[in-house]
Design a protein around this motif. Structure first.
Motif, PDB file in Angstrom:
ATOM      1  N   GLU A  19      39.647 -26.795  27.536  1.00 21.21           N
ATOM      2  CA  GLU A  19      39.407 -27.904  26.662  1.00 21.21           C
ATOM      3  C   GLU A  19      38.150 -27.926  26.322  1.00 21.21           C
ATOM      4  O   GLU A  19      37.067 -28.277  25.234  1.00 21.21           O
ATOM      5  CB  GLU A  19      40.205 -28.905  27.065  1.00 21.21           C
ATOM      6  CG  GLU A  19      40.125 -29.627  25.478  1.00 21.21           C
ATOM      7  CD  GLU A  19      41.195 -31.306  26.271  1.00 21.21           C
ATOM      8  OE1 GLU A  19      41.279 -30.973  27.134  1.00 21.21           O
ATOM      9  OE2 GLU A  19      40.634 -32.375  25.367  1.00 21.21           O
ATOM     10  N   HIS A  46      35.354 -34.160  27.300  1.00 22.44           N
ATOM     11  CA  HIS A  46      35.161 -33.711  28.867  1.00 22.44           C
ATOM     12  C   HIS A  46      33.830 -32.766  29.277  1.00 22.44           C
ATOM     13  O   HIS A  46      32.719 -33.292  28.403  1.00 22.44           O
ATOM     14  CB  HIS A  46      36.379 -32.745  28.727  1.00 22.44           C
ATOM     15  CG  HIS A  46      38.008 -33.407  29.282  1.00 22.44           C
ATOM     16  ND1 HIS A  46      38.172 -33.891  29.406  1.00 22.44           N
ATOM     17  CD2 HIS A  46      38.367 -33.129  27.395  1.00 22.44           C
ATOM     18  CE1 HIS A  46      39.190 -34.158  29.339  1.00 22.44           C
ATOM     19  NE2 HIS A  46      39.916 -33.936  27.800  1.00 22.44           N
ATOM     20  N   HIS A  68      39.458 -32.894  21.087  1.00 18.17           N
ATOM     21  CA  HIS A  68      39.941 -32.745  22.196  1.00 18.17           C
ATOM     22  C   HIS A  68      41.126 -31.510  21.770  1.00 18.17           C
ATOM     23  O   HIS A  68      41.187 -31.099  21.082  1.00 18.17           O
ATOM     24  CB  HIS A  68      41.220 -34.483  23.103  1.00 18.17           C
ATOM     25  CG  HIS A  68      40.002 -34.940  23.241  1.00 18.17           C
ATOM     26  ND1 HIS A  68      40.193 -35.211  24.295  1.00 18.17           N
ATOM     27  CD2 HIS A  68      39.034 -35.921  22.668  1.00 18.17           C
ATOM     28  CE1 HIS A  68      38.717 -35.899  25.158  1.00 18.17           C
ATOM     29  NE2 HIS A  68      38.412 -36.730  23.977  1.00 18.17           N
ATOM     30  N   ALA A  69      41.438 -30.649  22.803  1.00 18.47           N
ATOM     31  CA  ALA A  69      42.837 -29.654  22.604  1.00 18.47           C
ATOM     32  C   ALA A  69      44.178 -30.892  23.491  1.00 18.47           C
ATOM     33  O   ALA A  69      43.622 -30.846  25.325  1.00 18.47           O
ATOM     34  CB  ALA A  69      42.158 -28.817  22.543  1.00 18.47           C
TER      35      ALA A  69
HETATM   36 ZN   LIG Z   1      41.343 -34.075  25.945  1.00 16.32          ZN
END
Ligand SMILES: [Zn+2]
Length: 497
Positions: free
Chosen positions: A169, A153, A223-224
């Motif tokens: 995130e 992102h 990512h989270a």
């Molecule tokens: Zn993500």
């Protein structure tokens, strides 16, 4: 370039700087008709939004690091809004609208691509070194293993939002990615490269391309997660699924004339377009199968290492359809580091200490994988052939003691004292220690089973064995099968190697 109708309020205007363009996001009350054009002398970008009112305070937009000097707005024709961006240099605008999502309403996005030499200063961060520079980095003739770290992102795409409505995130992913970068930077034989270095968005298609330009040996996308209940928790690691890979290969061959795809795994730097379609598809299938197999193996090592610092949602890599993992020539993994919707995990994921421990574990997994399967010509391959683990640098953290550090790095206290000329066991916060390599690097064994396959209609055991390139007997053994009879919905464990 007029677009669709309806009146709109302009609620906010946000500016994000990327290395080669500036993204301007205009938050709207609804869809609007608009036009964008540029003026020279001085350089300006004009955005006319029809039937709209300016509700945002454009004088207060954060323009740091961007080539936008100031933003002004005025009412035009009594019912339209004109937004003027005063620019440092010439740009080439490209605009589009976005429909509402969970986070934002209708948006108008204007990307301003830098033209010529007048591009602005980049954020003051470490730029990835060019391939030419890299060759001088290693003192020996052995090349470094390049690890591409992709923080998910960024910029106008915040990713998942935490339980408290505030944790984003994109920030967590960047912090963990930076910690991975910092850790790897101190390890001889490795060279980390950040795909995204700040708070800006990089298109999904561009991320693996940047990894390829940097001649990455592995691509890690950080990512989270988030979920509708706060209970979901744990780390998940994804590799590309074989089925998706097959569809993707067919598409690539169809578009091979315009693609920059390389066949790294089987043919070095050969471009797809040098081959007839049939051969291109075969080569691509082989390369992709190699890439997926390596991804799954690396993912197993990484999960194994992460298992000592975090909860695992799944202890084997999952296979899915994820854009950033579609490189046929670079093993690629997406690591969901935990759930921001879970208050306990969200607090951990935003703590610098936990981010560092997680990053250390990811790096340990990467090193274990590459020590087991070092690419030819690398320092790690040389170290392995000569039965040497690498010397490593370690910065003493709060709460560390010499014995803890020795234990954590699998060296004994005497070796550690000798390598650092220490008389006693006192270490200082922030002190850099050399962790001696000496013997072979301890390799944490990866779990032997690495993926699962759910049987669908029409599949046979031999077909599945062929698809995952494992022998029928290994497949039977891994699943305790007496015969080759399988049923729809049955889940098979696919052994990796
Ligand atoms: Zn993500």
């Amino acid at each position: 370039m007029p677009a669709t109708v309806l009146a709109g309020d302009i609620r906010d205007l946000r500016v994000w700087r990327s290395p080669d363009y500036t993204r301007v996001v205009i938050d709207l009350g609804s869809r609007v008709e608009y036009s964008v054009f540029v003026l020279d002398n001085p350089h300006r970008v004009v955005i006319d939004v029809n039937d709209s009112r300016m509700l945002a305070d454009v004088a207060r937009v954060d323009l740091v690091d961007s080539p936008v000097r100031s933003v002004r707005s005025a009412v035009r024709n009594q019912r339209d809004t004109r937004i003027v961006l005063d620019m440092d240099g010439p740009v080439n605008p490209s605009s589009f609208t976005l429909p509402p999502n969970d986070e934002f309403g209708d948006r108008l996005v204007v990307d301003l691509y830098d033209l010529g030499a007048e591009s602005p200063a980049r954020p003051a961060e470490i730029a990835p070194s060019s391939p030419a520079e890299r060759q001088t980095v290693s003192s020996s003739s052995q090349r470094n293993i390049v690890v591409a770290i992709d923080a998910g992102h960024g910029g106008d795409d915040p990713g998942a939002i935490g339980f408290d409505g505030r944790i984003r995130e994109k920030d967590v992913a960047l912090a963990i990615s930076r910690a991975v970068f910092e850790r790897l930077r101190g390890i001889p034989g490795y060279e980390p490269v950040m795909i995204r270095q700040g708070d800006y968005y990089v298109r999904l298609q561009q991320r693996p391309q940047l990894a390829r330009q940097n001649r990455a040996d592995i691509f890690l996308s950080i990512h989270a997660d988030s979920f509708s209940t706060s209970r979901a928790e744990g780390v998940t690691v994804y590799a590309l699924s074989q089925t998706i890979a097959e569809d993707e290969n067919i598409r690539r061959v169809a578009e091979k004339e315009n693609s920059a795809d390389l066949l790294g795994g089987v043919s070095g730097d050969t471009s797809l377009k040098n081959f007839e379609d049939d051969l291109a598809l075969t080569l691509l299938d082989l390369s992709m199968a190699w890439s997926i197999e390596q991804s799954v193996a690396a993912g197993s090592y990484i999960l194994n290492a992460i298992g000592s610092v975090a909860r695992l949602r799944r202890d084997v890599p999952q296979q899915g359809n994820l854009w950033v993992l579609r490189s046929p020539d670079i093993p690629s993994l997406l690591i969901e580091t935990g759930y921001l919707s879970n208050p306990r995990e969200a607090r951990l994921l935003t703590s610098a200490d936990y981010q560092r421990r997680l990053a250390d574990a990811i790096v340990q997994g990467v090193m274990n994988y590459f020590y087991e399967r070092p690419p030819e010509g690398t320092l790690v391959a040389w170290q392995k052939a000569n039965n040497q683990g690498p010397d490593r640098q370690y910065v003493v953290q709060r709460g560390d003691s010499l014995s803890l550090i020795a234990q954590r790095h699998n060296v004994n206290m005497a070796q550690l004292r000798a390598a650092n000329n220490l008389r006693g066991d006192i270490v200082q916060l922030g002190q850099t220690l050399t962790i001696p390599g000496g013997g072979p690097m301890p390799v944490v064994s990866a779990p032997p089973t690495v993926s699962e396959h759910t049987i669908s209609r029409g599949e046979t055991l031999s077909g599945i064995a062929e698809r995952y390139r494992v022998s029928l007997s290994r497949l039977r053994e891994a699943n305790d099968l007496r015969s080759d009879t399988i049923r729809i919905g049955q889940v098979l464990q696919i052994p990796a190697f």
